[in-house]
Design a protein around this motif. Structure first.
Motif, PDB file in Angstrom:
ATOM      1  N   PRO A 141       0.585  -1.156  -0.104  1.00 18.61           N
ATOM      2  CA  PRO A 141      -0.021  -0.089   0.077  1.00 18.61           C
ATOM      3  C   PRO A 141       0.644   1.316   0.067  1.00 18.61           C
ATOM      4  O   PRO A 141       1.861   1.301   0.574  1.00 18.61           O
ATOM      5  N   GLY A 142       0.487   2.102  -0.634  1.00 18.19           N
ATOM      6  CA  GLY A 142       1.142   3.540  -0.841  1.00 18.19           C
ATOM      7  C   GLY A 142       0.116   4.591  -0.733  1.00 18.19           C
ATOM      8  O   GLY A 142      -0.628   4.757  -0.099  1.00 18.19           O
ATOM      9  N   VAL A 143       0.250   5.695  -1.824  1.00 17.88           N
ATOM     10  CA  VAL A 143      -0.371   6.825  -1.759  1.00 17.88           C
ATOM     11  C   VAL A 143      -1.254   6.627  -3.143  1.00 17.88           C
ATOM     12  O   VAL A 143      -0.548   6.466  -4.322  1.00 17.88           O
ATOM     13  N   HIS A 150      -4.349   8.463  -5.666  1.00 17.36           N
ATOM     14  CA  HIS A 150      -5.088   9.730  -6.166  1.00 17.36           C
ATOM     15  C   HIS A 150      -6.254   9.441  -6.960  1.00 17.36           C
ATOM     16  O   HIS A 150      -6.037   8.489  -8.081  1.00 17.36           O
ATOM     17  N   GLY A 167      -2.487   1.341   6.161  1.00 13.81           N
ATOM     18  CA  GLY A 167      -1.381   2.248   6.033  1.00 13.81           C
ATOM     19  C   GLY A 167      -1.402   3.107   5.090  1.00 13.81           C
ATOM     20  O   GLY A 167      -1.048   4.297   4.829  1.00 13.81           O
ATOM     21  N   ALA A 168      -2.379   2.535   3.880  1.00 13.46           N
ATOM     22  CA  ALA A 168      -2.398   3.570   2.728  1.00 13.46           C
ATOM     23  C   ALA A 168      -3.185   4.844   2.831  1.00 13.46           C
ATOM     24  O   ALA A 168      -3.796   4.995   3.783  1.00 13.46           O
ATOM     25  N   ILE A 169      -2.773   5.784   1.811  1.00 13.50           N
ATOM     26  CA  ILE A 169      -3.567   6.938   2.077  1.00 13.50           C
ATOM     27  C   ILE A 169      -3.955   7.360   0.725  1.00 13.50           C
ATOM     28  O   ILE A 169      -3.567   7.191  -0.322  1.00 13.50           O
ATOM     29  N   GLU A 180      -4.457   7.394  -9.757  1.00 16.52           N
ATOM     30  CA  GLU A 180      -3.090   6.966  -9.730  1.00 16.52           C
ATOM     31  C   GLU A 180      -2.910   6.008  -8.453  1.00 16.52           C
ATOM     32  O   GLU A 180      -2.938   6.913  -7.402  1.00 16.52           O
ATOM     33  N   ALA A 192      -0.090   4.406  -6.457  1.00 16.38           N
ATOM     34  CA  ALA A 192       1.322   4.264  -6.219  1.00 16.38           C
ATOM     35  C   ALA A 192       1.672   3.231  -4.963  1.00 16.38           C
ATOM     36  O   ALA A 192       0.965   3.576  -3.902  1.00 16.38           O
ATOM     37  N   GLY A 193       2.449   2.278  -5.387  1.00 18.42           N
ATOM     38  CA  GLY A 193       2.761   1.313  -4.231  1.00 18.42           C
ATOM     39  C   GLY A 193       4.231   1.085  -3.959  1.00 18.42           C
ATOM     40  O   GLY A 193       4.859   1.981  -5.005  1.00 18.42           O
ATOM     41  N   SER A 194       4.612   0.155  -3.252  1.00 18.23           N
ATOM     42  CA  SER A 194       6.126   0.015  -3.106  1.00 18.23           C
ATOM     43  C   SER A 194       6.930  -0.500  -4.183  1.00 18.23           C
ATOM     44  O   SER A 194       7.933  -0.529  -4.194  1.00 18.23           O
ATOM     45  N   GLY A 242       5.587  -0.147  -7.539  1.00 14.30           N
ATOM     46  CA  GLY A 242       5.209   0.153  -9.002  1.00 14.30           C
ATOM     47  C   GLY A 242       4.211   1.296  -8.837  1.00 14.30           C
ATOM     48  O   GLY A 242       3.286   1.573  -7.858  1.00 14.30           O
ATOM     49  N   VAL A 243       3.862   1.769 -10.041  1.00 13.36           N
ATOM     50  CA  VAL A 243       2.681   3.162 -10.283  1.00 13.36           C
ATOM     51  C   VAL A 243       1.636   2.596 -11.196  1.00 13.36           C
ATOM     52  O   VAL A 243       2.071   2.264 -12.424  1.00 13.36           O
ATOM     53  N   ARG A 294      -1.432   4.163 -13.386  1.00 10.84           N
ATOM     54  CA  ARG A 294      -2.278   5.448 -13.779  1.00 10.84           C
ATOM     55  C   ARG A 294      -3.348   5.205 -14.758  1.00 10.84           C
ATOM     56  O   ARG A 294      -3.204   4.500 -15.693  1.00 10.84           O
TER      57      ARG A 294
END
Lengths: 333, 336
Positions: A142-144, A146, A217-219, A237, A239-241, A243-244, A246
């Motif tokens: 998990p990442g950020v 949009h 934990g993701a945003i 989009e 984005a994770g640990s 890759g991304v 979109r």
């Protein structure tokens, strides 16, 4: 399977066209208090028009009823349909409040009917592909993420979208698509923070920025806009640990038509997404829900998912009012 | 007007130093006096190639005949080096973030004022052509009054001292909030009043934050958000982005500052890459610094600008820690 439609606005007509072209469904009547709208939907779907839904239910005896009414009317009609033993496909958001959503879900359980909520973004092939890619680990942990959803200020019958007590505004009505989607990707939410800018009057707009912190934990950061002067646009989009991913409706147009006739009437025609497919996402959605009715299977998006998305949307609204983050699904401060 | 400006460079810890050096070397109105860096190997490629004097000790460079210095040290050393330069009577162009505490930044600003030298914060994004055009469109009222801004400055994890808190003072949220925050301050001609943020380590195995979302409410009522995450994977075709979407009462405006690129698909690299062909922002930044000093004008991006922007990142950390919004004191009002 006989399917009727209550409410013949933009969504009701979209449903009518799709159900009419679906082998699995017999479109059995469309209804709107505005007889002209009902006639328009009936013509589009090749079925009978009604202006009284009770008369329609009596005459057509449908198995499934689609509720395409303004949000504030969902609760009453869904509970009534449940009592009558009708399976229900209800437009999103499920209702205006969590109490409404709970009452609707409980009534359907009590009377043994299925309740599906039209979170159609799950059935958009670009979003469905994105969810699959993330689930397969293409973007890693998990990442950020949009999400963006911009459109004109909707002009529903009687301008019901303009009335917050009927539509709930841009977060409840528009952003809820992305709220449901990001929750399907990251799981349960922990905290929501939101801020909004809006204006009424002749040229209204409502723009919201919402951030959801998930328990993993993701945003998730979401932007939704009613009153965007450009064409309807969605983008994401993730984005994770590792890759991304979109996607962007503006850059995945598979057909571009430019005509010298454009503007001859003094104004360009309404722009429509130029990414044609054999079936639109509503077709996929309705077909899936009808299959679930037929074989009793769980839908990819449940009424409980719709309730959870509403909970986050309402928390975001509260955060806009208080300026404070709001905890989800717990009794934490 | 001064014909020539004598400029020294202090520390190449931050990679932007190499780009500023090129911009300085390209100018006929600049004499590059030399480079000071305690790490000789780091600057040897530059001192040898361009025949520049090397100083192991910044104090020696500051004692030389120099009008101004460009400081590209680790973040924690910005303050002591700037104060030292100010006391030696040298103008300063300092890499961002200006400092790692509010008190430190105030001290830098005060030291420069007291010693009659100028302090400029290196915010090159103000010199991107698309940003300049966007500012002009906003000032003309093309989109009405601004009500909201959504920005991103997503980047690649830089590693090295950037992930060592004792040298950087913070991770992605400090590193990548300040550029777009400065643009927001500049476009709005207002300041952050309240900050709410999430900060986390999600993308890399590093002992510092590499992810976050920063929400800002400005004194003039505008709402904004910003993604400063080091979220670009190694597979990404470029280092990152600077974007800003402005929502106004009459429309909206989108800046994708590095969209001027060609796409390259190369078998040896086995990943797409983007070749940026837009104007150099660093050249324009250096030009603004040099010309202001030569003509005896105020530098266009000040220490106060650096302070206004970096304090938002610091407030973001405080908010993330507290789980609540943090209000910023109206320091400017005190000063007025």
């Amino acid at each position: 399977m006989k399917v009727s439609i209550i409410g013949c606005g933009t969504m009701g007509i979209t449903y009518a066209k799709n159900l009419a072209s679906m082998e699995e469904a017999d479109l059995a009547g469309v209804c709107d208090v505005d007889a002209a709208r009902a006639e328009e939907a009936a013509a589009a779907g090749g079925t009978n028009a009604y202006s009284d839904y009770k008369a329609m239910l009596e005459a057509e005896n449908p198995d499934v009823v689609c509720v395409c009414l303004p949000t504030y009317l969902h609760k009453r009609i869904v509970i009534e349909l449940a009592r009558l033993g009708k399976h229900i496909i209800c437009e999103k958001p499920i209702g205006m409040t969590l109490e409404d959503a709970d009452a609707m879900i409980e009534a359907c359980r009590q009377y043994g009917v299925r309740l599906f909520v039209g979170h159609v973004v799950r059935f958009f092939p670009n979003y469905a592909d994105a969810a699959g890619q993330v689930a397969r680990g293409e973007t890693g942990g998990p990442g950020v993420a949009h999400f963006k959803r911009y459109g004109s200020y909707p002009r529903g019958n009687g301008l019901w979208y303009h009335d917050r007590s009927k539509s709930g505004g841009v977060i409840l009505d528009l952003m809820i698509h992305d709220i449901d989607f990001v929750r399907s990707v990251y799981g349960e939410a922990d905290t929501v923070y939101a801020a909004k800018a809006q204006s009424g009057g002749e040229d209204p707009f409502e723009y919201a920025l919402v951030t959801i912190r998930f328990r993993n934990g993701a945003i998730g950061h979401l932007a939704a806009y009613w009153g965007y002067p450009g064409p309807f646009t969605t983008a994401a989009e993730i984005a994770g640990s590792q890759g991304v991913l979109r996607l962007d409706s503006a850059t995945s147009r598979s057909l571009v038509v430019t005509s010298r006739d454009e503007g001859r009437e003094g104004k360009a025609a309404v722009q429509v997404p130029q990414s044609p497919m054999r079936h639109d996402p509503y077709y996929r959605e309705l077909k899936h829900f009808l299959e679930c009715v037929r074989d009793g299977s769980e839908p990819v998006v449940t009424a409980e998912d719709a309730r959870a998305a509403l909970e986050i949307a309402l928390a975001a609204e509260r955060s806009c009012q208080t300026g404070q983050p709001v905890a989800i699904g717990g009794n934490r401060p | 007007m001064k014909d020539k400006l004598k400029v020294g460079m202090i520390s190449f810890a931050h990679m932007h130093a190499a780009s500023y050096l090129q911009a300085l070397l390209a100018r006929k109105d600049v004499d590059l006096v030399g480079i000071a860096d305690e790490n000789r190997e780091r600057v040897r490629p530059f001192t040898e190639r361009y025949g520049l004097a090397y100083y192991e000790d910044a104090g020696k460079l500051l004692a030389a005949d120099v009008d101004a210095v460009v400081i590209c040290s680790e973040n924690v050393r910005h303050a002591p080096l700037t104060v030292q330069a100010a006391r030696a009577g040298k103008h300063v162009l300092c890499e961002k973030p200006l400092g790692i505490t509010e008190a430190q930044m105030q001290e830098m600003i005060e030291a420069c004022r007291a010693n009659g030298v100028q302090l400029m914060t290196a915010f090159p994004c103000r010199y991107l052509a698309s940003v300049i055009e966007a500012k002009a469109a906003v000032d003309r009222g093309d989109i009405g009054r601004i009500v909201a801004i959504k920005g991103t400055n997503r980047g690649t994890m830089p590693g090295g001292w950037f992930v060592d808190r004792s040298l950087s003072g913070g991770g992605a949220v400090l590193d990548h909030t300040v550029h777009v925050m400065d643009l927001m301050n500049w476009f709005l001609n207002s300041e952050a009043e309240e900050v709410f943020a999430f900060a986390a380590t999600l993308f890399h195995s590093v002992p510092i934050d590499d992810a976050g979302i920063v929400h800002v409410k400005f004194r003039n009522g505008v709402i904004a958000s910003l993604d400063p995450s080091w979220s670009r994977p190694a597979a990404f075709p470029t280092w990152g982005d600077v974007t800003m979407e402005l929502i106004g009462t009459k429309g909206s405006l989108f800046v994708d500052a590095f969209a001027q690129k060609n796409e390259i698909y190369n078998n040896e690299r086995m990943k797409p890459s983007w070749s940026y062909w837009g104007d150099s922002m660093d050249d324009r930044l250096i030009d603004a610094f040099v010309m202001a000093l030569r003509e005896g004008r105020d530098v266009p991006v000040t220490g106060e600008d650096g302070f206004r922007s970096a304090r938002v990142a610091l407030a973001a950390y405080a908010s993330a820690e507290l789980g609540k919004p943090v209000r910023l004191a109206d320091v400017e009002a005190d000063r007025r």
